[in-house]
Motif scaffolding. Structure first.
Motif, PDB file in Angstrom:
ATOM      1  N   CYS A 170       0.793  -1.232   0.000  1.00 38.79           N
ATOM      2  CA  CYS A 170       0.000   0.000   0.000  1.00 38.79           C
ATOM      3  C   CYS A 170       0.823   1.277   0.000  1.00 38.79           C
ATOM      4  CB  CYS A 170      -0.923   0.011   1.218  1.00 38.79           C
ATOM      5  SG  CYS A 170      -1.981  -1.430   1.349  1.00 38.79           S
ATOM      6  N   SER A 171       1.693   1.423   0.973  1.00 42.93           N
ATOM      7  CA  SER A 171       2.385   2.699   1.133  1.00 42.93           C
ATOM      8  C   SER A 171       3.715   2.488   1.831  1.00 42.93           C
ATOM      9  CB  SER A 171       1.527   3.672   1.950  1.00 42.93           C
ATOM     10  OG  SER A 171       2.273   4.813   2.324  1.00 42.93           O
ATOM     11  N   ASP A 193       0.829   8.625   4.792  1.00 40.51           N
ATOM     12  CA  ASP A 193       1.127   9.713   3.863  1.00 40.51           C
ATOM     13  C   ASP A 193      -0.129  10.453   3.422  1.00 40.51           C
ATOM     14  OD1 ASP A 193      -0.029   7.713   2.392  1.00 40.51           O
ATOM     15  OD2 ASP A 193       1.572   7.546   0.906  1.00 40.51           O
ATOM     16  N   ASP A 195      -2.768   9.037   1.785  1.00 42.34           N
ATOM     17  CA  ASP A 195      -3.451   8.363   0.676  1.00 42.34           C
ATOM     18  C   ASP A 195      -4.514   7.395   1.195  1.00 42.34           C
ATOM     19  OD1 ASP A 195      -1.833   9.680  -1.059  1.00 42.34           O
ATOM     20  OD2 ASP A 195      -0.814   7.899  -1.856  1.00 42.34           O
ATOM     21  N   ILE A 196      -5.663   7.369   0.497  1.00 40.98           N
ATOM     22  CA  ILE A 196      -6.702   6.361   0.724  1.00 40.98           C
ATOM     23  C   ILE A 196      -6.804   5.539  -0.549  1.00 40.98           C
ATOM     24  CG2 ILE A 196      -9.132   5.935   1.231  1.00 40.98           C
ATOM     25  CD1 ILE A 196      -9.203   8.675   2.585  1.00 40.98           C
ATOM     26  N   GLN A 197      -6.632   4.229  -0.427  1.00 41.54           N
ATOM     27  CA  GLN A 197      -6.622   3.359  -1.591  1.00 41.54           C
ATOM     28  C   GLN A 197      -7.737   2.318  -1.493  1.00 41.54           C
ATOM     29  OE1 GLN A 197      -2.689   1.665  -1.900  1.00 41.54           O
ATOM     30  NE2 GLN A 197      -1.689   3.652  -2.090  1.00 41.54           N
ATOM     31  N   ILE A 209      -7.241   5.615  -6.031  1.00 42.13           N
ATOM     32  CA  ILE A 209      -6.461   6.283  -4.984  1.00 42.13           C
ATOM     33  C   ILE A 209      -7.021   7.689  -4.784  1.00 42.13           C
ATOM     34  CG2 ILE A 209      -4.197   7.118  -4.254  1.00 42.13           C
ATOM     35  CD1 ILE A 209      -2.926   4.984  -6.003  1.00 42.13           C
ATOM     36  N   TYR A 210      -7.351   8.007  -3.546  1.00 40.36           N
ATOM     37  CA  TYR A 210      -7.761   9.363  -3.192  1.00 40.36           C
ATOM     38  C   TYR A 210      -6.554  10.060  -2.570  1.00 40.36           C
ATOM     39  CZ  TYR A 210     -12.428   7.377  -3.624  1.00 40.36           C
ATOM     40  OH  TYR A 210     -13.547   6.735  -4.072  1.00 40.36           O
ATOM     41  N   ARG A 211      -6.178  11.192  -3.161  1.00 40.39           N
ATOM     42  CA  ARG A 211      -4.983  11.875  -2.674  1.00 40.39           C
ATOM     43  C   ARG A 211      -5.182  13.384  -2.753  1.00 40.39           C
ATOM     44  NH1 ARG A 211      -0.126   9.977  -5.917  1.00 40.39           N
ATOM     45  NH2 ARG A 211      -0.264   8.210  -4.488  1.00 40.39           N
ATOM     46  N   ASP A 212      -4.826  14.061  -1.672  1.00 43.22           N
ATOM     47  CA  ASP A 212      -4.811  15.517  -1.641  1.00 43.22           C
ATOM     48  C   ASP A 212      -3.360  15.954  -1.757  1.00 43.22           C
ATOM     49  OD1 ASP A 212      -4.915  18.219  -1.142  1.00 43.22           O
ATOM     50  OD2 ASP A 212      -6.334  18.068   0.520  1.00 43.22           O
ATOM     51  N   GLU A 213      -3.016  16.552  -2.889  1.00 41.73           N
ATOM     52  CA  GLU A 213      -1.627  16.919  -3.132  1.00 41.73           C
ATOM     53  C   GLU A 213      -1.118  17.968  -2.157  1.00 41.73           C
ATOM     54  OE1 GLU A 213       0.258  15.355  -5.064  1.00 41.73           O
ATOM     55  OE2 GLU A 213      -1.210  14.158  -6.152  1.00 41.73           O
ATOM     56  N   HIS A 216      -0.804  15.908   3.478  1.00 39.34           N
ATOM     57  CA  HIS A 216      -0.198  14.577   3.629  1.00 39.34           C
ATOM     58  C   HIS A 216      -0.322  14.092   5.060  1.00 39.34           C
ATOM     59  CE1 HIS A 216       1.449  14.779  -0.427  1.00 39.34           C
ATOM     60  NE2 HIS A 216       1.833  16.014  -0.159  1.00 39.34           N
TER      61      HIS A 216
END
Length: 222
Positions: A170-171, A193, A195-197, A209-213, A216
């Motif tokens: 995953c990470s 970090d 991330d939601i996967q 993958i849900y990610r807010d750039e 973190h």
């Protein structure tokens, strides 16, 4: 003389009324206070708690490397499991969750030992290991277990065999939280970090993958 006799009676009446309301307020205050049970609890931080599906029992896991089973209605301690009785070696925080039907529960330690135990007897149903354990989850049918680790992986297990079905990478920052979908076909991982996967349980790659750039932060709960 009549006035002198009347005066003491008036004072007594006032004292009686004041005493009545003082007692009434004391009783009302006691009713509002929660009932407290003083017992021998955990000697370390309580790191995990869970209700049974029927709401009759509560489980607690602790940094003192024990689990305790409590009666919710009475607040009384039913059983303490530690050491060989817990079927978990090593040290560290204990995480606990109930199976969906409430007949079993999971106990896992930070150093990776995981055991499925019968609620009524404490008897071991299955045991497996996943180092640097961060989180645990049961599938809704109670036949699979998901474990998350600070090493960045999730592992899917079948019980009672205790057989590993799949490892999800995953990470590299570590997996902090996990969850099953209601139908058991997908699993979620929340990374340190941010991330939601979403994973299909039959795939070794995330389907989304849900990610807010711009953010973190660690995903603490799913």
């Amino acid at each position: 003389m009549k006035t002198a006799a009347y005066f003491p009676r008036t004072i007594l009446l006032i004292i009686f009324i004041m005493s009545f309301y003082a007692c009434k307020n004391t009783v009302m205050a006691d009713v509002d206070k929660p009932e407290i049970f003083v017992q021998l609890g955990h000697s370390g931080n309580v790191t995990s708690v869970a209700f049974s599906p029927d709401g009759k029992y509560a489980l607690s896991g602790s940094a003192d490397h024990t689990t305790k089973l409590w009666d919710v209605d009475t607040g009384r301690l039913i059983r303490t499991l530690r050491g060989s009785a817990l079927h978990i070696s090593g040290e560290g925080d204990i995480k606990v969750i109930f199976s969906p039907n409430g007949s079993n529960f999971l106990a896992g330690s930070w150093d990776g030992d995981i055991a499925v135990l019968e609620l009524k007897t404490g008897k071991k149903v299955a045991a497996f290991a996943h180092g640097a354990l961060s989180s645990l989850a049961f599938s809704n049918d109670g036949e699979q277990v998901l474990s998350g680790s600070y090493d960045g992986t999730m592992q899917l297990w079948r019980i009672p065999a205790g057989k590993e079905i799949r490892t999800f990478n995953c990470s590299s920052y570590g997996v902090a939280s996990i969850a099953f979908s209601p139908d058991g076909k997908h699993v979620l991982s929340g990374g340190q970090d941010g991330d939601i996967q979403i994973w299909d349980i039959n795939s070794d790659k995330p389907s989304m993958i849900y990610r807010d750039e711009n953010e973190h932060s660690k995903i603490c709960s799913l």
